[in-house]
Design a protein around this motif. Structure first.
Motif, PDB file in Angstrom:
ATOM      1  N   ARG A  15       0.855  -1.188   0.000  1.00 44.05           N
ATOM      2  CA  ARG A  15       0.000   0.000   0.000  1.00 44.05           C
ATOM      3  C   ARG A  15       0.888   1.234   0.000  1.00 44.05           C
ATOM      4  NH1 ARG A  15      -4.502   0.378   4.429  1.00 44.05           N
ATOM      5  NH2 ARG A  15      -5.972  -0.188   2.787  1.00 44.05           N
ATOM      6  N   ASP A  16       0.613   2.140  -0.946  1.00 39.96           N
ATOM      7  CA  ASP A  16       1.393   3.379  -1.070  1.00 39.96           C
ATOM      8  C   ASP A  16       2.885   3.091  -1.123  1.00 39.96           C
ATOM      9  OD1 ASP A  16      -0.694   5.323  -1.114  1.00 39.96           O
ATOM     10  OD2 ASP A  16      -0.972   5.035   1.038  1.00 39.96           O
ATOM     11  N   GLY A  17       3.253   2.011  -1.808  1.00 42.37           N
ATOM     12  CA  GLY A  17       4.662   1.672  -1.967  1.00 42.37           C
ATOM     13  C   GLY A  17       5.290   0.978  -0.781  1.00 42.37           C
ATOM     14  N   ARG A  18       4.537   0.757   0.293  1.00 42.73           N
ATOM     15  CA  ARG A  18       5.068   0.113   1.494  1.00 42.73           C
ATOM     16  C   ARG A  18       4.563  -1.321   1.567  1.00 42.73           C
ATOM     17  NH1 ARG A  18       3.444  -0.373   6.952  1.00 42.73           N
ATOM     18  NH2 ARG A  18       1.499   0.752   6.483  1.00 42.73           N
TER      19      ARG A  18
ATOM     20  N   LYS B 104       6.050  -0.691  -7.814  1.00 46.11           N
ATOM     21  CA  LYS B 104       6.452   0.646  -7.357  1.00 46.11           C
ATOM     22  C   LYS B 104       6.875   1.514  -8.532  1.00 46.11           C
ATOM     23  CE  LYS B 104       7.986  -0.712  -2.714  1.00 46.11           C
ATOM     24  NZ  LYS B 104       9.144  -0.807  -1.781  1.00 46.11           N
TER      25      LYS B 104
ATOM     26  N   ALA C 128       3.774   2.790 -10.263  1.00 46.11           N
ATOM     27  CA  ALA C 128       3.138   3.851  -9.481  1.00 46.11           C
ATOM     28  C   ALA C 128       3.908   5.152  -9.571  1.00 46.11           C
ATOM     29  CB  ALA C 128       3.018   3.407  -8.017  1.00 46.11           C
TER      30      ALA C 128
ATOM     31  N   ARG D 105      -4.280  -4.725  -8.771  1.00 48.91           N
ATOM     32  CA  ARG D 105      -4.034  -3.369  -8.273  1.00 48.91           C
ATOM     33  C   ARG D 105      -5.391  -2.715  -8.045  1.00 48.91           C
ATOM     34  NH1 ARG D 105      -1.009   0.462 -11.057  1.00 48.91           N
ATOM     35  NH2 ARG D 105       0.578   0.742  -9.467  1.00 48.91           N
TER      36      ARG D 105
ATOM     37  N   GLU E 220      -7.198   2.861  -4.016  1.00 44.15           N
ATOM     38  CA  GLU E 220      -6.694   2.601  -2.663  1.00 44.15           C
ATOM     39  C   GLU E 220      -5.175   2.510  -2.621  1.00 44.15           C
ATOM     40  OE1 GLU E 220     -10.664   2.351  -2.628  1.00 44.15           O
ATOM     41  OE2 GLU E 220      -9.460   1.055  -3.912  1.00 44.15           O
ATOM     42  N   ALA E 221      -4.507   2.711  -3.769  1.00 48.64           N
ATOM     43  CA  ALA E 221      -3.049   2.585  -3.859  1.00 48.64           C
ATOM     44  C   ALA E 221      -2.587   1.258  -3.249  1.00 48.64           C
ATOM     45  CB  ALA E 221      -2.355   3.768  -3.177  1.00 48.64           C
TER      46      ALA E 221
END
Length: 452
Positions: free
Chosen positions: A57-60, A248, A251, A308, A312-313
């Motif tokens: 989520r969000d790259g994490r 990533k 994104a 994906r 919600e990223a």
């Protein structure tokens, strides 16, 4: 074809396995992780193949965890660095290669295929190959498909075609001057840092998982063959670690501009205005009310899924070294991915409540009859050459190849089989009727009524 292997229980491995997937979850384990662990309990016996899952989520990275065995006979467990065959997730990478060339002005989406590949049917556009609406025959070699007529006028139907993506790799090679896999290496894998991703052309690949098929009451190793033939449609291998790097990069717009990626993830539109479930290399749709784009893969002994959720990223990936058919104790990767996504996104999701309509018997009786399926031999073998439609009370009942599935009406002409991905649309004029069989929104086959 599967080969026999011995299934060995080893005490040391069992100890390690139960540390990774314990029956009594550690107090520090998150609720989401505990829910995901529960999904993989069927392969916690120390003698079954399994899967690797990652949630981002969000790259994490929220979770990256392995379950079951990469090699049962050698007691090698799966890990985040285990190499899996991707199957048709490969198509997403092939589409990225084409769209990069589009961004560089070397290819146009409305270019005819004949500009790059000769000796094939006329009238096919690059965009139609990307979206599976070109009518290129499938279930045969590309050389054989070259000799056949198109299945339909390009742009009028969708019919998922591996051969269409083989043709796209030819376009990449013609324009870039590089073999398809080398282009991906130089323009996708290396820039992103994907060191364990490539075309599976050899059996000598350190760290690979063995593929398994479920037979009778246990998993059996599938014979390992190179995936040269799958090529640009399904021949890549990778790891979840590499796919996180790739996700990533997407994104962050390092591989494609944001507007190009959004175009690729937008449903296609046919000439009659109908929307397709496929964009350019991505299956589009929604899961429990949330927009979802992704792709699955199915290749002997392996099945995979990547989703994906752009709004919600959030990304979920499952790579499994078990085959989808016949099904075994571990659900398919797509089912696992969706259920795992619920562990993080469940509070934003809605219950999928299908909306059906009640039709009078006279309307249902209008569609009764025997329909002759116009489809490739592989499809006819699975479903039967004829599909017989009868009425059972207030529902239609199709029967083909010994299978019966009751239908529910979504409208006066569109019906679906709840237990499958099949949808039937009836088109009638006077006393003549034809039926369009749609499978998972990605393949359409026509059937003409031959007897009422």
């Amino acid at each position: 074809m599967s080969i026999r292997t011995s299934l060995v229980m080893r005490a040391l491995y069992c100890g390690v396995l139960f540390l990774a997937v314990s029956i009594a979850w550690p107090a520090a384990m998150s609720d989401a992780e505990a829910r995901v662990d529960e999904l993989f309990r069927p392969v916690a016996d120390g003698k079954s193949p399994g899967a690797v899952v990652v949630a981002v989520r969000d790259g994490r990275v929220l979770l990256m965890k392995a379950y079951g065995m990469a090699d049962v006979a050698k007691a090698v467990p799966n890990s985040p660095s285990t190499i899996f065959r991707l199957g048709s997730i490969t198509k997403t990478f092939t589409a990225i290669a084409v769209l990069q060339l589009v961004e560089r002005g070397k290819v146009k989406l409305d270019d005819p295929l004949s500009k790059y590949v000769t000796g094939f049917a006329e009238g096919i556009r690059i965009s139609q190959l990307l979206g599976h609406t070109a009518g290129v025959p499938d279930f045969m070699s590309l050389d054989e498909a070259r000799k056949r007529s198109l299945e339909f006028e390009p742009g009028t139907r969708i019919n998922y075609s591996n051969n269409g993506y083989h043709l796209l790799s030819r376009v990449v090679e013609r324009v870039s001057g590089q073999p398809w896999d080398e282009y991906l290496r130089d323009h996708v894998f290396t820039p992103v840092g994907m060191k364990n991703t490539g075309w599976d052309k050899t059996e000598e690949l350190a760290g690979r998982a063995m593929g398994y098929l479920f037979e009778k009451d246990s998993y059996r190793a599938a014979a390992l063959q190179d995936a040269r033939g799958a090529g640009a449609a399904g021949g890549l291998y990778s790891t979840v670690e590499d796919l996180v790097r790739w996700d990533k990069a997407l994104a962050a717009a390092k591989l494609l501009r944001k507007e190009t990626l959004e175009l690729a993830m937008t449903p296609g539109v046919l000439k009659d205005g109908r929307r397709c479930r496929y964009g350019f290399g991505w299956i589009t749709g929604a899961y429990r009310g949330l927009r979802e784009v992704g792709h699955g893969g199915d290749i002997t002994g392996f099945n995979t899924w990547l989703s994906r959720y752009p709004d919600e990223a959030f990304t979920i990936i499952v790579l499994s070294n078990t085959g989808m058919r016949p099904p075994g104790p571990l659900p398919a990767a797509g089912d696992l991915a969706h259920r795992a996504a619920e562990a993080w996104l469940g509070d934003r999701m809605k219950e999928d409540v299908p909306k059906y309509v009640a039709l009078d018997p006279a309307t249902l009786d209008r569609y009764v009859g025997r329909y002759r399926l116009n489809a490739p031999e592989a499809v006819q073998r699975a479903m039967g050459g004829d599909i017989v439609i009868t009425r059972s009370g207030a529902r239609l009942m199709p029967e083909g190849n010994g299978m019966k599935l009751p239908l529910d009406a979504k409208s006066e002409t569109v019906f679906e089989a709840r237990a499958s991905s099949a949808e039937l649309t009836f088109v009638c004029s006077g006393g003549d009727c034809r039926m369009i069989l749609t499978l998972a929104g990605l393949r359409e086959f026509e059937a003409l009524r031959v007897r009422q």
